[in-house]
Every structure is written in structure tokens, then in C-alpha cells.
Design a protein around this motif. Structure first.
Motif, PDB file in Angstrom:
ATOM      1  N   ASN A 131       0.833  -1.203   0.000  1.00 20.79           N
ATOM      2  CA  ASN A 131       0.000   0.000   0.000  1.00 20.79           C
ATOM      3  C   ASN A 131       0.863   1.246   0.000  1.00 20.79           C
ATOM      4  O   ASN A 131       1.925   1.283   0.623  1.00 20.79           O
ATOM      5  CB  ASN A 131      -0.900   0.032   1.229  1.00 20.79           C
ATOM      6  N   ASN A 136       0.353   6.327   3.720  1.00 22.09           N
ATOM      7  CA  ASN A 136      -0.659   7.334   4.060  1.00 22.09           C
ATOM      8  C   ASN A 136      -1.879   7.329   3.137  1.00 22.09           C
ATOM      9  O   ASN A 136      -2.645   8.286   3.151  1.00 22.09           O
ATOM     10  CB  ASN A 136      -0.052   8.744   4.080  1.00 22.09           C
ATOM     11  N   SER A 137      -2.081   6.290   2.326  1.00 22.17           N
ATOM     12  CA  SER A 137      -3.225   6.319   1.408  1.00 22.17           C
ATOM     13  C   SER A 137      -4.550   6.326   2.168  1.00 22.17           C
ATOM     14  O   SER A 137      -5.476   7.060   1.806  1.00 22.17           O
ATOM     15  CB  SER A 137      -3.169   5.144   0.435  1.00 22.17           C
ATOM     16  N   THR A 138      -4.653   5.558   3.222  1.00 22.91           N
ATOM     17  CA  THR A 138      -5.876   5.551   4.017  1.00 22.91           C
ATOM     18  C   THR A 138      -6.025   6.854   4.800  1.00 22.91           C
ATOM     19  O   THR A 138      -7.129   7.393   4.917  1.00 22.91           O
ATOM     20  CB  THR A 138      -5.877   4.353   4.987  1.00 22.91           C
ATOM     21  N   LEU A 192      -7.384   9.555   2.574  1.00 20.10           N
ATOM     22  CA  LEU A 192      -8.817   9.375   2.372  1.00 20.10           C
ATOM     23  C   LEU A 192      -9.601   9.844   3.599  1.00 20.10           C
ATOM     24  O   LEU A 192     -10.601  10.559   3.474  1.00 20.10           O
ATOM     25  CB  LEU A 192      -9.116   7.910   2.075  1.00 20.10           C
ATOM     26  N   VAL A 193      -9.147   9.498   4.779  1.00 21.19           N
ATOM     27  CA  VAL A 193      -9.827   9.901   6.016  1.00 21.19           C
ATOM     28  C   VAL A 193      -9.776  11.419   6.183  1.00 21.19           C
ATOM     29  O   VAL A 193     -10.788  12.056   6.512  1.00 21.19           O
ATOM     30  CB  VAL A 193      -9.203   9.188   7.234  1.00 21.19           C
ATOM     31  N   GLY A 223      -3.327   1.120  -3.949  1.00 23.82           N
ATOM     32  CA  GLY A 223      -4.003   2.113  -3.116  1.00 23.82           C
ATOM     33  C   GLY A 223      -3.996   3.502  -3.702  1.00 23.82           C
ATOM     34  O   GLY A 223      -4.303   4.466  -3.005  1.00 23.82           O
ATOM     35  N   ASN A 281      -7.377   5.408  -3.443  1.00 23.88           N
ATOM     36  CA  ASN A 281      -7.631   6.110  -2.177  1.00 23.88           C
ATOM     37  C   ASN A 281      -6.991   7.489  -2.176  1.00 23.88           C
ATOM     38  O   ASN A 281      -7.562   8.453  -1.661  1.00 23.88           O
ATOM     39  CB  ASN A 281      -7.095   5.309  -0.996  1.00 23.88           C
ATOM     40  N   GLY A 332      -9.175  10.808  -1.909  1.00 26.47           N
ATOM     41  CA  GLY A 332      -8.899  11.694  -0.785  1.00 26.47           C
ATOM     42  C   GLY A 332      -8.519  13.088  -1.229  1.00 26.47           C
ATOM     43  O   GLY A 332      -8.927  14.084  -0.618  1.00 26.47           O
TER      44      GLY A 332
END
Length: 111
Positions: free
Chosen positions: A5, A8-10, A13-14, A57, A60, A64
Motif C-alpha cells: 500500500n 498514508n493512502s488511508t 482518504l480519512v 491504493g 484512495n 482523498g
């Protein structure tokens, strides 16, 4: 070799989602989160473009980043709206309920 991944891809998105959700909190929280998400997305996009076969990823990151732009636009609109209200009503009226009522009645009569 298994793809890893993007860093920081998630998180991007967050932060993008939170920038939209918190843009109504006086605009500043959404603006800060949106800027952070865009900076992190730019770093991750450069990393992905250098070697796209190693990472997954990227969707994402793109989602984001788009949500961060939307959050920034809404946050700026919220800040501008607050400034306009303060100019129309005045800072003193915002602190005194009776004066605010009087100012609002004056604004309604001027329409």
C-alpha cells in the motif's frame, strides 16, 4: 513480488472525508485537514508515479485528494460567509443578544 500500500493512502482518504465533514466548524478545521490531505496526496502520487508496479491504493489517494479540494472550497465559503455576517451585523451585536435582535430587525426592514 506483492504490491504494498502507498504510505498514508488511508490517512489521505480519512482526512479528505473529515475536511468535508468539519468544514462547517467555522471553516478552519476543514481547511487545515484539507491542506494536510493535499500535501500528503502529492507526496504519495510522486512516489506512485516513480514506480507504479510496487504500490497499490492509488485510488484512495485520488479520492482523498478530490474530497480535500471539496472540503477546502466549502471551508473557504464558510469563512467568507462568517466574515460577511460579521460585517453586516457587527462584532458588538454578536456579543449582545438585544443588539443582535435590533440589527436583525433593521436588516429585515431594509429588504
Amino acid at each position: 513480488m506483492e504490491k504494498q500500500n502507498l504510505p498514508n493512502s488511508t490517512l489521505i482518504l480519512v482526512f479528505g472525508i473529515l475536511s468535508i465533514v468539519t468544514c462547517w466548524c467555522y471553516g478552519f478545521i476543514g481547511l487545515i485537514l484539507g491542506i494536510i490531505a493535499i500535501v500528503l496526496a502529492s507526496k504519495s502520487a510522486k512516489l506512485y508515479q516513480a514506480e507504479p508496479d510496487l504500490y497499490s491504493g492509488y485510488g484512495n489517494v485520488q479520492a482523498g485528494k478530490i474530497m480535500a479540494f471539496i472540503g477546502i472550497i466549502l471551508s473557504v465559503a464558510t469563512i467568507v460567509g462568517m466574515i460577511m455576517v460579521m460585517n453586516m451585523i457587527g462584532w458588538d451585536a454578536l456579543q449582545d443578544p438585544e443588539l443582535m435582535q435590533q440589527k436583525l430587525e433593521e436588516l429585515q426592514q431594509n429588504k
